[in-house]
Scaffold this motif. Structure first.
Motif, PDB file in Angstrom:
ATOM      1  N   ARG A 150       0.712   3.525 -15.131  1.00  0.00           N
ATOM      2  CA  ARG A 150       1.784   3.382 -14.257  1.00  0.00           C
ATOM      3  C   ARG A 150       1.394   4.418 -12.810  1.00  0.00           C
ATOM      4  O   ARG A 150       1.702   3.939 -11.825  1.00  0.00           O
ATOM      5  N   LEU A 151       0.922   5.384 -13.213  1.00  0.00           N
ATOM      6  CA  LEU A 151       0.428   6.496 -12.182  1.00  0.00           C
ATOM      7  C   LEU A 151      -0.509   5.603 -11.528  1.00  0.00           C
ATOM      8  O   LEU A 151      -0.561   5.619 -10.272  1.00  0.00           O
ATOM      9  N   GLY A 152      -1.335   5.139 -11.959  1.00  0.00           N
ATOM     10  CA  GLY A 152      -2.577   4.484 -11.315  1.00  0.00           C
ATOM     11  C   GLY A 152      -2.023   3.176 -10.533  1.00  0.00           C
ATOM     12  O   GLY A 152      -2.707   3.062  -9.443  1.00  0.00           O
ATOM     13  N   PHE A 153      -1.062   2.465 -11.098  1.00  0.00           N
ATOM     14  CA  PHE A 153      -0.623   1.511 -10.216  1.00  0.00           C
ATOM     15  C   PHE A 153       0.046   1.933  -8.955  1.00  0.00           C
ATOM     16  O   PHE A 153      -0.271   1.628  -7.954  1.00  0.00           O
ATOM     17  N   TYR A 154       0.866   3.045  -9.135  1.00  0.00           N
ATOM     18  CA  TYR A 154       1.441   3.558  -7.789  1.00  0.00           C
ATOM     19  C   TYR A 154       0.351   4.138  -6.976  1.00  0.00           C
ATOM     20  O   TYR A 154       0.732   3.948  -5.846  1.00  0.00           O
ATOM     21  N   THR A 155      -0.699   4.866  -7.274  1.00  0.00           N
ATOM     22  CA  THR A 155      -1.639   5.379  -6.249  1.00  0.00           C
ATOM     23  C   THR A 155      -2.318   4.475  -5.911  1.00  0.00           C
ATOM     24  O   THR A 155      -2.845   4.589  -4.558  1.00  0.00           O
ATOM     25  N   ARG A 156      -2.681   3.034  -6.480  1.00  0.00           N
ATOM     26  CA  ARG A 156      -3.293   2.002  -5.656  1.00  0.00           C
ATOM     27  C   ARG A 156      -2.479   1.508  -4.814  1.00  0.00           C
ATOM     28  O   ARG A 156      -2.805   0.689  -4.068  1.00  0.00           O
ATOM     29  N   ASN A 157      -1.257   1.657  -4.637  1.00  0.00           N
ATOM     30  CA  ASN A 157      -0.103   1.172  -4.108  1.00  0.00           C
ATOM     31  C   ASN A 157       0.583   2.210  -2.915  1.00  0.00           C
ATOM     32  O   ASN A 157       1.576   2.389  -2.450  1.00  0.00           O
ATOM     33  N   ASN A 158      -0.622   3.420  -2.548  1.00  0.00           N
ATOM     34  CA  ASN A 158      -0.282   4.153  -1.341  1.00  0.00           C
ATOM     35  C   ASN A 158       0.691   5.087  -1.460  1.00  0.00           C
ATOM     36  O   ASN A 158       1.183   5.776  -0.522  1.00  0.00           O
ATOM     37  N   THR A 159       1.054   5.405  -2.816  1.00  0.00           N
ATOM     38  CA  THR A 159       1.844   6.609  -2.931  1.00  0.00           C
ATOM     39  C   THR A 159       1.217   7.905  -2.631  1.00  0.00           C
ATOM     40  O   THR A 159       0.161   8.066  -3.122  1.00  0.00           O
TER      41      THR A 159
END
Length: 197
Positions: free
Chosen positions: A120-129
């Motif tokens: 989940r963290l990886g998903f968010y970091t890939r989406n510019n968080t």
């Protein structure tokens, strides 16, 4: 496809069909609490629709103008791994352009499923968080604090607005008992309890 505010019936449908299967009880607000916040104007449940089909949703908990908390992000079980989560975040940022949107992702170090929390963290970091320097905790669940903003953000102000969103809904007593923003480094997690305590 468009991202728009859900009707009360759509909010109930998304809650029962998407959220219940995606979030553990300790992380899921009761539907009646969401409906109360929706009716009070401090909650914006956005649904991604394609014709009549709801592909996914993101629920924003609104603070003072310019600040919001991404409360939930979910994709229809039949549409997962199709890029719809990223699309929802992109359209959410367009709809709330100029706002700082705070997010929370379960801290892998305290998660019963660390691998899932890392994904989940990886998903968010890939989406510019961006990941804030402080963690938070609500009802015994420890979170990494995330945010999206078009402008630089002072993290003291970020924590203040993050805290305000919870405290303005829960009141000082409930906030003090169940929420820590920021959560002190090294603090032992509180017991996990349902949101409707």
């Amino acid at each position: 496809m468009e991202l728009r505010t859900a009707s009360p019936a759509e909010l109930k449908t998304v809650y029962e069909t998407f959220l219940r299967s995606s979030f553990p009880p300790a992380e899921l607000k009761p539907l009646r609490a969401m409906m109360d916040m929706y009716n009070d104007g401090c909650y914006d449940p956005l649904v991604l629709v394609d014709g009549e089909e709801i592909m996914g949703a993101c629920f924003l908990w609104l603070g003072v103008p310019g600040w919001a908390l991404l409360d939930y992000l979910c994709v229809s079980p039949t549409r997962r791994s199709g890029g719809y989560g990223a699309k929802i975040l992109q359209l959410m940022r367009q709809a709330y352009a100029g706002w700082t949107i705070i997010g929370e992702a379960e801290d892998p170090a305290f998660s019963p499923d660390p691998a899932m929390a890392e994904r989940r963290l990886g998903f968010y970091t890939r989406n510019n968080t961006l990941i804030a320097a402080y963690d938070s905790e609500a009802f015994g669940v420890r979170y990494k604090t995330l945010y999206w903003s078009d402008n630089p953000v002072d993290e003291a102000e970020l924590a203040l607005q993050h805290r305000f969103i919870y405290e303005s809904s829960f009141g000082e007593e409930k906030y003090a008992k169940y929420v820590r923003i920021p959560c002190p480094a090294g603090a032992k997690p509180m017991p996990q309890i349902p949101w409707d305590q």
